[in-house]
Design a protein around this motif. Structure first.
Motif, short mmCIF file in Angstrom:
data_model
loop_
_atom_site.label_atom_id
_atom_site.label_comp_id
_atom_site.label_asym_id
_atom_site.label_seq_id
_atom_site.Cartn_x
_atom_site.Cartn_y
_atom_site.Cartn_z
N SER A 61 8.60 0.04 -10.49
CA SER A 61 7.13 -0.09 -10.13
C SER A 61 6.53 -1.41 -10.06
CB SER A 61 6.44 0.86 -11.40
OG SER A 61 6.51 1.78 -11.31
N SER A 64 7.58 -2.50 -6.55
CA SER A 64 6.85 -1.75 -5.31
C SER A 64 5.52 -2.34 -5.12
CB SER A 64 6.82 -0.49 -5.47
OG SER A 64 6.04 0.16 -6.65
N PRO A 68 4.24 -5.84 -1.69
CA PRO A 68 3.16 -6.29 -0.73
C PRO A 68 2.34 -7.16 -1.11
CG PRO A 68 3.28 -3.68 -1.67
CD PRO A 68 4.31 -4.40 -2.49
N VAL A 84 -1.24 -1.70 7.20
CA VAL A 84 -1.42 -1.13 5.95
C VAL A 84 -0.73 0.38 6.10
CG1 VAL A 84 -3.50 0.17 4.80
CG2 VAL A 84 -3.86 -2.01 6.37
N GLN A 85 0.05 0.44 4.92
CA GLN A 85 0.78 1.80 5.01
C GLN A 85 0.55 2.69 3.98
OE1 GLN A 85 4.62 -0.33 3.99
NE2 GLN A 85 5.09 -0.84 6.04
N SER A 86 -0.49 2.38 3.15
CA SER A 86 -1.00 3.17 2.11
C SER A 86 -2.30 2.98 1.87
CB SER A 86 -0.31 2.95 0.44
OG SER A 86 -0.67 1.57 0.20
N LYS A 87 -3.13 4.01 1.31
CA LYS A 87 -4.31 3.93 1.09
C LYS A 87 -4.98 3.66 -0.29
CE LYS A 87 -5.67 7.20 4.82
NZ LYS A 87 -6.32 8.19 5.26
N ASP A 88 -4.03 3.09 -1.21
CA ASP A 88 -4.10 2.74 -2.59
C ASP A 88 -4.94 1.31 -2.63
OD1 ASP A 88 -2.01 1.28 -1.83
OD2 ASP A 88 -0.67 1.75 -3.50
N GLU A 89 -4.79 0.71 -3.63
CA GLU A 89 -5.46 -0.52 -4.07
C GLU A 89 -4.74 -1.59 -3.16
OE1 GLU A 89 -4.66 1.49 -6.61
OE2 GLU A 89 -6.57 2.05 -7.32
N GLY A 91 -3.17 -1.07 -0.20
CA GLY A 91 -3.49 -1.03 0.97
C GLY A 91 -4.95 -1.53 1.52
N GLN A 92 -5.84 -1.46 0.46
CA GLN A 92 -7.16 -1.78 0.41
C GLN A 92 -7.17 -3.43 0.51
OE1 GLN A 92 -9.50 0.01 -2.57
NE2 GLN A 92 -9.37 2.12 -1.64
#
Length: 147
Positions: A61, A64, A68, A84-89, A91-92
């Motif tokens: 964890s 990961s 980023p 941007v590969q994710s929409k989590d924090e 990614g934001q």
């Protein structure tokens, strides 16, 4: 058989039962102690296994999450935008960093244009000042004659 003999047989029978019961209780106690040691060993191994799994999950964890963030902090703002590969924090955060990078690049371009334009203007002013100095040059001999 006499009553005394029967009493003696009954007493020996009870003593045999008591002795047998005592041996059974002793054996059960030893079994409990052995089982307790086995359970302690199993519990210890289980705790170590669960701890190692928890440490592995925590390291995964942390990696990961930090990877980023490290990509963001180590990049040059003049580089291409990060994907941007994710929409989590995370990614934001990457999206916001890309926007910041674009705005900074735009501001730098505006500053460069302003400097180029002001550089041309300064060069023209320097040229004008130099020309006016050449036109207003009066030899010292003339000035000495008036003073």
């Amino acid at each position: 058989m006499s009553v005394a003999d029967e009493a003696r047989n009954i007493q020996l029978g009870f003593e045999g039962l008591a002795s047998n019961r005592e041996e059974t209780v002793r054996q059960t106690g030893l079994n409990i102690i052995t089982d307790n040691h086995t359970l302690n060993t199993v519990n210890f191994i289980s705790i170590i296994t669960v701890s190692l799994i928890a440490i592995g999950i925590a390291l995964y964890s942390a990696t990961s999450i930090s990877r980023p963030v490290r990509r963001i902090t180590e990049r040059d703002l003049s580089d291409d935008a990060l994907t941007v590969q994710s929409k989590d924090e995370i990614g934001q955060l990457i999206g916001a960093t890309n926007i910041l990078s674009e705005k900074l690049q735009s501001m730098l371009r505006q500053i460069q244009v302003s400097l180029l334009l002001s550089g041309c203007s300064v060069a023209k002013q320097d040229n004008t000042v130099q020309q006016s100095e050449e036109k207003s040059y009066v030899p010292y001999e003339i000035i000495d004659g008036y003073i």
